[in-house]
Write a protein that holds these residues in place. Structure first.
Motif, PDB file in Angstrom:
ATOM      1  N   SER A  80      11.060  10.294   3.074  1.00 53.23           N
ATOM      2  CA  SER A  80       9.999  10.459   2.074  1.00 53.23           C
ATOM      3  C   SER A  80       9.153  11.672   2.417  1.00 53.23           C
ATOM      4  CB  SER A  80       9.125   9.201   1.994  1.00 53.23           C
ATOM      5  OG  SER A  80       8.493   8.944   3.232  1.00 53.23           O
ATOM      6  N   PHE A  81       8.573  12.275   1.382  1.00 53.07           N
ATOM      7  CA  PHE A  81       7.688  13.422   1.567  1.00 53.07           C
ATOM      8  C   PHE A  81       6.713  13.454   0.403  1.00 53.07           C
ATOM      9  CE2 PHE A  81      11.706  14.570  -0.336  1.00 53.07           C
ATOM     10  CZ  PHE A  81      11.395  15.337  -1.439  1.00 53.07           C
ATOM     11  N   TYR A  82       5.579  14.114   0.613  1.00 51.40           N
ATOM     12  CA  TYR A  82       4.517  14.064  -0.390  1.00 51.40           C
ATOM     13  C   TYR A  82       3.590  15.262  -0.270  1.00 51.40           C
ATOM     14  CZ  TYR A  82       2.345  11.942   3.726  1.00 51.40           C
ATOM     15  OH  TYR A  82       1.903  11.701   5.002  1.00 51.40           O
ATOM     16  N   GLU A  83       2.707  15.394  -1.242  1.00 56.12           N
ATOM     17  CA  GLU A  83       1.742  16.488  -1.279  1.00 56.12           C
ATOM     18  C   GLU A  83       0.717  16.296  -0.145  1.00 56.12           C
ATOM     19  OE1 GLU A  83      -0.483  19.459  -1.528  1.00 56.12           O
ATOM     20  OE2 GLU A  83       1.228  19.412  -2.938  1.00 56.12           O
ATOM     21  N   PRO A  84       0.705  17.168   0.853  1.00 53.86           N
ATOM     22  CA  PRO A  84      -0.151  16.939   2.032  1.00 53.86           C
ATOM     23  C   PRO A  84      -1.642  17.041   1.740  1.00 53.86           C
ATOM     24  CG  PRO A  84       0.927  19.093   2.140  1.00 53.86           C
ATOM     25  CD  PRO A  84       1.546  18.368   0.993  1.00 53.86           C
ATOM     26  N   SER A  85      -2.030  17.703   0.647  1.00 55.54           N
ATOM     27  CA  SER A  85      -3.454  17.821   0.335  1.00 55.54           C
ATOM     28  C   SER A  85      -4.051  16.516  -0.185  1.00 55.54           C
ATOM     29  CB  SER A  85      -3.675  18.939  -0.695  1.00 55.54           C
ATOM     30  OG  SER A  85      -3.104  18.595  -1.951  1.00 55.54           O
ATOM     31  N   LEU A  86      -3.200  15.541  -0.472  1.00 58.81           N
ATOM     32  CA  LEU A  86      -3.667  14.256  -1.010  1.00 58.81           C
ATOM     33  C   LEU A  86      -3.661  13.174   0.062  1.00 58.81           C
ATOM     34  CD1 LEU A  86      -1.789  14.303  -4.448  1.00 58.81           C
ATOM     35  CD2 LEU A  86      -4.085  15.162  -3.901  1.00 58.81           C
ATOM     36  N   ALA A  87      -4.109  13.530   1.261  1.00 61.07           N
ATOM     37  CA  ALA A  87      -4.076  12.597   2.393  1.00 61.07           C
ATOM     38  C   ALA A  87      -4.869  11.327   2.125  1.00 61.07           C
ATOM     39  CB  ALA A  87      -4.593  13.285   3.657  1.00 61.07           C
ATOM     40  N   ASP A  88      -5.940  11.430   1.329  1.00 59.27           N
ATOM     41  CA  ASP A  88      -6.786  10.264   1.083  1.00 59.27           C
ATOM     42  C   ASP A  88      -6.079   9.196   0.254  1.00 59.27           C
ATOM     43  OD1 ASP A  88      -6.802  12.117  -1.036  1.00 59.27           O
ATOM     44  OD2 ASP A  88      -8.658  11.268  -1.847  1.00 59.27           O
ATOM     45  N   ARG A  89      -4.968   9.538  -0.372  1.00 61.71           N
ATOM     46  CA  ARG A  89      -4.215   8.567  -1.166  1.00 61.71           C
ATOM     47  C   ARG A  89      -3.295   7.680  -0.307  1.00 61.71           C
ATOM     48  NH1 ARG A  89      -2.912   8.821  -6.696  1.00 61.71           N
ATOM     49  NH2 ARG A  89      -3.992  10.416  -7.932  1.00 61.71           N
ATOM     50  N   SER A  90      -3.032   8.077   0.942  1.00 61.90           N
ATOM     51  CA  SER A  90      -2.084   7.333   1.806  1.00 61.90           C
ATOM     52  C   SER A  90      -0.746   7.159   1.088  1.00 61.90           C
ATOM     53  CB  SER A  90      -2.657   5.974   2.202  1.00 61.90           C
ATOM     54  OG  SER A  90      -3.854   6.109   2.928  1.00 61.90           O
ATOM     55  N   LEU A  91      -0.177   8.268   0.638  1.00 58.37           N
ATOM     56  CA  LEU A  91       1.028   8.220  -0.174  1.00 58.37           C
ATOM     57  C   LEU A  91       2.231   7.665   0.578  1.00 58.37           C
ATOM     58  CD1 LEU A  91       0.590  11.587  -2.090  1.00 58.37           C
ATOM     59  CD2 LEU A  91       0.623   9.299  -3.106  1.00 58.37           C
ATOM     60  N   GLY A  92       2.322   7.931   1.877  1.00 56.66           N
ATOM     61  CA  GLY A  92       3.429   7.380   2.656  1.00 56.66           C
ATOM     62  C   GLY A  92       3.426   5.866   2.639  1.00 56.66           C
ATOM     63  N   THR A  93       2.250   5.286   2.869  1.00 54.47           N
ATOM     64  CA  THR A  93       2.119   3.828   2.826  1.00 54.47           C
ATOM     65  C   THR A  93       2.366   3.303   1.421  1.00 54.47           C
ATOM     66  OG1 THR A  93       0.548   3.810   4.665  1.00 54.47           O
ATOM     67  CG2 THR A  93       0.541   1.896   3.201  1.00 54.47           C
ATOM     68  N   TYR A  94       1.837   4.014   0.430  1.00 53.33           N
ATOM     69  CA  TYR A  94       2.022   3.567  -0.949  1.00 53.33           C
ATOM     70  C   TYR A  94       3.494   3.489  -1.324  1.00 53.33           C
ATOM     71  CZ  TYR A  94       2.219   3.522  -5.996  1.00 53.33           C
ATOM     72  OH  TYR A  94       2.544   3.179  -7.290  1.00 53.33           O
ATOM     73  N   MET A  95       4.293   4.460  -0.922  1.00 53.30           N
ATOM     74  CA  MET A  95       5.700   4.445  -1.272  1.00 53.30           C
ATOM     75  C   MET A  95       6.436   3.257  -0.640  1.00 53.30           C
ATOM     76  SD  MET A  95       6.945   8.437  -1.500  1.00 53.30           S
ATOM     77  CE  MET A  95       6.075   9.078  -0.073  1.00 53.30           C
ATOM     78  N   ILE A  96       6.036   2.879   0.556  1.00 54.70           N
ATOM     79  CA  ILE A  96       6.625   1.690   1.173  1.00 54.70           C
ATOM     80  C   ILE A  96       6.245   0.444   0.377  1.00 54.70           C
ATOM     81  CG2 ILE A  96       6.616   0.202   3.212  1.00 54.70           C
ATOM     82  CD1 ILE A  96       6.287   2.719   4.912  1.00 54.70           C
ATOM     83  N   LEU A  97       4.973   0.320   0.032  1.00 56.05           N
ATOM     84  CA  LEU A  97       4.524  -0.834  -0.754  1.00 56.05           C
ATOM     85  C   LEU A  97       5.234  -0.888  -2.096  1.00 56.05           C
ATOM     86  CD1 LEU A  97       0.695  -0.622   0.003  1.00 56.05           C
ATOM     87  CD2 LEU A  97       2.340  -2.233   0.991  1.00 56.05           C
ATOM     88  N   ASP A  98       5.410   0.273  -2.716  1.00 55.68           N
ATOM     89  CA  ASP A  98       6.106   0.329  -4.003  1.00 55.68           C
ATOM     90  C   ASP A  98       7.568  -0.085  -3.844  1.00 55.68           C
ATOM     91  OD1 ASP A  98       6.264   1.215  -6.884  1.00 55.68           O
ATOM     92  OD2 ASP A  98       7.728   2.593  -6.004  1.00 55.68           O
ATOM     93  N   HIS A  99       8.193   0.290  -2.736  1.00 55.00           N
ATOM     94  CA  HIS A  99       9.586  -0.078  -2.525  1.00 55.00           C
ATOM     95  C   HIS A  99       9.751  -1.558  -2.196  1.00 55.00           C
ATOM     96  CE1 HIS A  99      10.859   3.993  -3.026  1.00 55.00           C
ATOM     97  NE2 HIS A  99      12.097   3.701  -2.681  1.00 55.00           N
ATOM     98  N   ILE A 100       8.767  -2.143  -1.558  1.00 57.70           N
ATOM     99  CA  ILE A 100       8.799  -3.600  -1.357  1.00 57.70           C
ATOM    100  C   ILE A 100       8.811  -4.294  -2.711  1.00 57.70           C
ATOM    101  CG2 ILE A 100       7.482  -5.587  -0.494  1.00 57.70           C
ATOM    102  CD1 ILE A 100       6.536  -3.774   1.816  1.00 57.70           C
ATOM    103  N   GLU A 101       7.971  -3.817  -3.621  1.00 64.79           N
ATOM    104  CA  GLU A 101       7.925  -4.378  -4.974  1.00 64.79           C
ATOM    105  C   GLU A 101       9.236  -4.134  -5.720  1.00 64.79           C
ATOM    106  OE1 GLU A 101       6.482  -6.280  -8.415  1.00 64.79           O
ATOM    107  OE2 GLU A 101       5.808  -6.309  -6.321  1.00 64.79           O
TER     108      GLU A 101
END
Length: 242
Positions: A178-199
């Motif tokens: 996984s990879f994401y826009e690094p300027s959006l660190a406050d979104r915790s996108l790495g964690t979000y993608m895991i949560l989305d994949h659990i769903e």
């Protein structure tokens, strides 16, 4: 008498190299090729045995005197959102995730390049060209998808802010990279993608989400221990951790 011939994978072992997770240690990997008509089934079987996929290679650590790399998979049906996880989901409720065929695009590579340059400039992927990236995404004989996450709230209309390469196994989803826009660190996108994949795994009726290796003592791998309950692969098989 006719003897039935079967195709069994051949396994190889790499030369010793510096460990990317624990300073001062040496790693070796055992690996095989994931090609041909049996690749999908073999990918599931090897994932269940603690292997990970990289392009058309399935590998797992085979280090002398070290077993720090532990395969982990989240128990999807029993997973419960913590307050902090709910906060991350709410922070990203504007995102739209779309499953696409595993075909690289220039937009994806631009996002990948920015992520690598900002977060992993000294890592093994630092020199990856657009052709290398295309090979990472496209070269697959297994059931691979790429999930794109887009937003119109931060960096432009329908902007691509995160991606994850995902394999579909018979018993779960396996997040390959996984990879994401690094300027959006406050979104915790790495964690979000895991949560989305659990769903996503839950909706598909799949019991597990494979996260790769959790490495005791490695700061960059410690986040995987947050997703409970999970199973960890030991010499005695998969062992549940609450």
């Amino acid at each position: 008498m006719t003897i039935e011939r079967r195709n069994f994978p051949q396994f190889f072992i790499t030369a010793p190299a510096p460990c990317p997770y624990l300073p001062g240690r040496i790693e070796r990997k055992v690996f095989t090729h994931l090609i041909g008509t049996d690749a999908r089934q073999l990918n599931t079987q090897l994932s269940q045995a603690g292997f990970r996929r990289s392009q058309n290679i399935a590998y797992r650590p085979a280090c002398d005197g070290c077993s720090a790399c532990v395969s982990v998979r989240v128990c999807v049906k029993e997973f419960k959102l913590s307050p902090s996880f709910r906060k991350i989901i709410k922070a990203n409720d504007d995102l739209t995730g779309t499953v696409k065929p595993a075909k690289a695009s220039s937009e994806q590579y631009s996002l990948f390049r920015g992520y690598i340059d900002e977060r992993h400039a000294d890592g093994g992927m630092a020199d990856m060209t657009a052709l290398d990236f295309a090979a990472m995404v496209d070269d697959s004989f297994v059931d691979t998808r790429i999930v794109e996450y887009r937003s119109s709230n931060d960096i432009g209309e329908n902007a691509l802010v995160a991606c994850v390469i995902t394999d579909v196994l018979t018993d779960g989803l396996s997040m390959i990279y996984s990879f994401y826009e690094p300027s959006l660190a406050d979104r915790s996108l790495g964690t979000y993608m895991i949560l989305d994949h659990i769903e996503r795994a839950s909706k598909l009726g799949l019991p597990y989400l494979y996260l790769g290796y959790w490495v005791l003592g490695s700061r960059k791998m410690s986040y995987k221990a947050r997703f409970m309950p999970q199973e960890r692969l030991t010499a005695d098989g998969w062992v549940r951790h609450l």
